[in-house]
Design a protein around this motif. Structure first.
Motif, PDB file in Angstrom:
ATOM      1  N   LEU A  42      75.970  27.967   4.963  1.00 39.59           N
ATOM      2  CA  LEU A  42      76.686  26.881   5.295  1.00 39.59           C
ATOM      3  C   LEU A  42      77.390  27.032   6.463  1.00 39.59           C
ATOM      4  CD1 LEU A  42      76.943  25.154   1.588  1.00 39.59           C
ATOM      5  CD2 LEU A  42      75.370  24.586   3.320  1.00 39.59           C
ATOM      6  N   ALA A  43      78.469  27.814   6.437  1.00 38.01           N
ATOM      7  CA  ALA A  43      79.509  27.932   7.574  1.00 38.01           C
ATOM      8  C   ALA A  43      78.495  28.244   8.832  1.00 38.01           C
ATOM      9  CB  ALA A  43      80.539  29.197   7.153  1.00 38.01           C
ATOM     10  N   PHE A  44      77.472  29.082   8.612  1.00 39.66           N
ATOM     11  CA  PHE A  44      76.584  29.720   9.969  1.00 39.66           C
ATOM     12  C   PHE A  44      76.300  28.049  10.589  1.00 39.66           C
ATOM     13  CE2 PHE A  44      72.317  30.267  11.762  1.00 39.66           C
ATOM     14  CZ  PHE A  44      72.647  31.341  12.707  1.00 39.66           C
ATOM     15  N   LEU A  45      75.743  27.039   9.981  1.00 36.58           N
ATOM     16  CA  LEU A  45      75.395  25.962  10.422  1.00 36.58           C
ATOM     17  C   LEU A  45      76.612  25.014  10.868  1.00 36.58           C
ATOM     18  CD1 LEU A  45      72.884  24.865   7.641  1.00 36.58           C
ATOM     19  CD2 LEU A  45      72.313  25.906   9.861  1.00 36.58           C
ATOM     20  N   ALA A  46      77.588  25.152  10.100  1.00 36.59           N
ATOM     21  CA  ALA A  46      78.737  24.192  10.627  1.00 36.59           C
ATOM     22  C   ALA A  46      79.260  24.935  11.718  1.00 36.59           C
ATOM     23  CB  ALA A  46      79.710  24.340   9.177  1.00 36.59           C
ATOM     24  N   ALA A  47      79.485  26.254  11.900  1.00 39.54           N
ATOM     25  CA  ALA A  47      80.079  26.939  13.107  1.00 39.54           C
ATOM     26  C   ALA A  47      78.983  26.718  14.239  1.00 39.54           C
ATOM     27  CB  ALA A  47      80.156  28.335  12.954  1.00 39.54           C
ATOM     28  N   LEU A  48      77.779  26.558  14.178  1.00 45.44           N
ATOM     29  CA  LEU A  48      76.720  26.489  15.317  1.00 45.44           C
ATOM     30  C   LEU A  48      77.068  25.087  15.907  1.00 45.44           C
ATOM     31  CD1 LEU A  48      73.188  27.927  14.620  1.00 45.44           C
ATOM     32  CD2 LEU A  48      75.228  28.750  16.268  1.00 45.44           C
ATOM     33  N   ALA A  49      77.152  23.942  14.872  1.00 46.66           N
ATOM     34  CA  ALA A  49      77.405  22.817  15.265  1.00 46.66           C
ATOM     35  C   ALA A  49      78.649  22.424  15.894  1.00 46.66           C
ATOM     36  CB  ALA A  49      77.644  21.933  13.931  1.00 46.66           C
ATOM     37  N   ALA A  50      79.769  23.162  15.316  1.00 47.47           N
ATOM     38  CA  ALA A  50      81.007  22.962  15.939  1.00 47.47           C
ATOM     39  C   ALA A  50      81.335  23.762  17.195  1.00 47.47           C
ATOM     40  CB  ALA A  50      82.250  23.708  15.097  1.00 47.47           C
ATOM     41  N   GLY A  51      80.324  24.940  17.607  1.00 50.11           N
ATOM     42  CA  GLY A  51      80.459  25.389  18.746  1.00 50.11           C
ATOM     43  C   GLY A  51      79.691  24.942  19.735  1.00 50.11           C
ATOM     44  N   ALA A  52      78.639  24.345  19.414  1.00 46.03           N
ATOM     45  CA  ALA A  52      77.939  23.563  20.408  1.00 46.03           C
ATOM     46  C   ALA A  52      78.635  22.285  20.889  1.00 46.03           C
ATOM     47  CB  ALA A  52      76.458  23.156  19.747  1.00 46.03           C
TER      48      ALA A  52
END
Ligand SMILES: Nc1ncnc2c1ncn2[C@@H]1O[C@H](COP(=O)(O)OP(=O)(O)O)[C@@H](O)[C@H]1O
Ligand SMILES: [Mg+2]
Lengths: 311, 230
Positions: A42-52
């Protein structure tokens, strides 16, 4: 058989840790790792979204910065008028406007070069009516009154138009806001899902260690103390999962940036926007910290509620 | 009873017409009344299944009376919850019949647990815990895990855990049930000694021979009723 004939003091290295190293509630091993894996995904997805979101926002800011002190006057050729005189007049009007630093008339060659990408090189454009451009450099302070300049141009040079990129900028702002909003919702949703998983795992753990919890309470542990034991453990699992997920997302982003660098050296525009900035990594690290905080808070609340129900 | 004494030193445990049943089961205790003054020593006896453990759990506030009132240290215990409940428990030390040691902690850690959960730093109690462990004869087992202890060793570890925080009231549920008569006598004298120092003791046992060794009040549970033997 009295206290006066005590044997020598035992070897205190055998006591076992009391402070940091002591797990008052035993570890669950497998169950903990399952939770870490779920949180990491889940953190992977959240971090991708936040990073993007951070990438887009910072790229947008860069573009905005770059073009906000530029504007262009375009003078369309009109066979009935003297093009060079029109250009000179337009440039003069611009120079008279406070807040416009320079007004540079682009040569016919410059104008033709700008058209090259659309029309192809090596084409003889000398007979064609090519619009001529005046590049304006705007001061930040005082801000030029561009709408007034636009009106003056309409009056003195009918074939001219002033483009201050404002339409483009407002569209950029809207798109950026949309993407950032989307990313924030994604992060919230994903953290919510993590919270659900953590709550479920906490209730499992506290139920599984019910006997230990009961002994702790009977020997004088406050509910808050017991809740804190679980909160610490789950915060640690949350941090671990969050770090794994965020690191994977950061690696993915770096990989993407490297790939695009290979394709276009010294890339500009979209490619340059892909190069991750420190803020991007900060946002990803923040996801890990948020995971830890959410895990601790959820575990604390879940255990407190359990203890309240099971008095 | 002297009025002064009654106001300055309230009963440690006082039950008024307490009845208890597990869920919807039969009544295990009915109309139980007792009033134990401070610094007293009482045996709680009765045949197996009479409700000794249940009565101890009531006093420990681990289960609640179905009827009647329970007062501890002069205060009512109705509707206790949260930290108020914990405050009462910290004034009591309990030796469970089944020990309830935590299997993943060393003997030392188990005995230190009451102090640990109260937030004391290890430096403040380490020596004391080691000394108490030596005193109950576990000096060479401090690093051992409970599953590797014999029944008697577990029993002594459980006793040490009940004593370590210097409670005002000790509830000991068959604390000599797993040891040979010599050790039983020694442990019994440990409780007597603590009682002399001011701790109230309730010691549940079905061992009549043990009771004969000490001059103390006797509470007898039979068919759900409590009888006082002088
Ligand atoms: N958790 C429980 N649920 C239902 N019945 C119980 C429970 N614990 C004890 N009992 C019953 O209560 C009665 C008294 O038990 P207990 O207090 O353990 O007696 P003692 O300690 O005197 O041997 C027994 O009949 C026992 O079966
Ligand atoms: Mg019993």
């Amino acid at each position: 058989m009295t206290a006066s004939v005590l044997p020598p003091r035992p070897d205190e290295s055998e006591l076992g840790p009391i402070g940091r190293g002591l797990q008052i509630v035993p570890n669950d091993g497998g169950a903990g790792w399952t939770l870490v894996a779920v949180i990491a995904a889940l953190a992977f997805l959240a971090a991708l979204a936040a990073g993007a979101a951070v990438q887009v926002a910072s790229a947008a800011a860069t573009w905005r910065e770059a073009i906000s002190h530029e504007a262009t006057i375009q003078v369309k050729p009109d066979p009935g008028r003297d093009g060079e005189a029109d250009l000179a007049r337009a440039a003069e009007l611009a120079r008279e406007t406070p807040g416009i630093r320079t007004a540079r008339i682009l040569s016919r060659d410059d104008a033709e070069r700008l058209l090259e990408p659309w029309l192809g090189a090596g084409l003889d454009l000398s007979d064609l009516p090519v619009p001529r451009l005046i590049a304006l450099e705007l001061a930040r302070d005082p801000k030029p009154d561009l709408s007034r300049l636009a009106l003056r141009l309409k009056i003195d040079v009918p074939g001219s138009s002033l483009d201050d990129h404002s339409a483009w900028l407002s569209r950029l702002a809207a798109v950026t806001a949309g993407i950032v909003g989307f990313a924030i919702s994604a992060v919230i949703l994903v953290l919510g899902a993590s919270a659900g998983a953590i709550g479920f795992a906490t209730r499992g753990a506290v139920t599984g260690h019910r006997d230990v919890v009961e002994v702790l309470r009977l020997v004088g542990a406050r509910d808050g103390f017991v809740a804190w034991l679980f909160a610490k453990r789950f915060a640690r699992l949350g941090l671990l999962g969050g770090l794994i997920g965020s690191a994977a997302a950061a690696a993915a982003l770096l990989g993407l940036a490297l790939l695009s660098d290979n394709g276009a050296s010294g890339g500009t525009g979209l490619i340059a926007a892909l190069a991750p900035s420190p803020w991007t990594f900060a946002a990803m690290a923040a996801i890990a910290v948020a995971d830890a905080a959410v895990a601790g808070a959820v575990a604390w609340t879940a255990v407190k509620r359990f203890l309240k129900v099971h008095r | 009873m002297n009025w002064d004494e009654a106001t300055t030193a309230p009963s440690v445990v006082r039950l008024d017409g307490v009845g208890f049943r597990y869920g919807t089961g039969p009544e295990i205790l009915s109309e139980v009344s007792l009033d134990l003054p401070p610094r007293s020593f009482h045996f709680l006896s009765g045949p197996s299944g009479a409700g000794k453990t249940t009565l101890i759990r009531l006093i420990l506030l681990s289960v609640r009376p179905t009827s009647g009132e329970l007062r501890l240290f002069g205060e009512t215990t109705a509707d206790l919850a949260g930290d108020r409940l914990t405050q009462f428990r910290r004034r009591m030390g309990v030796v469970f019949q089944d020990f309830r040691l935590l299997d993943h902690l060393t003997t030392y850690q188990n005995v230190a647990l009451p102090l640990l959960v109260q937030g004391y730093e290890e430096a403040t109690f380490r020596g004391e815990v080691v000394e108490l462990l030596q005193w109950v004869g576990l000096g060479d087992r401090i690093g051992a895990m409970p599953p590797t202890l014999s029944g008697g060793e577990k029993q002594r570890a459980a006793i040490a855990r009940a004593l370590i925080a210097r409670p005002e009231l000790i509830l000991a549920d068959e604390p000599t049930g797993n040891v040979d008569p010599a050790l039983a006598r020694r442990l019994l004298h440990l409780f007597v000694e603590l009682n002399r120092l001011g701790t109230s003791v309730i010691l549940a046992t079905h061992d009549v021979a043990l009771m004969d060794q000490v001059e103390a009040g006797r509470l007898i549970l039979l068919d759900g009723r409590l009888y006082h033997d002088p």
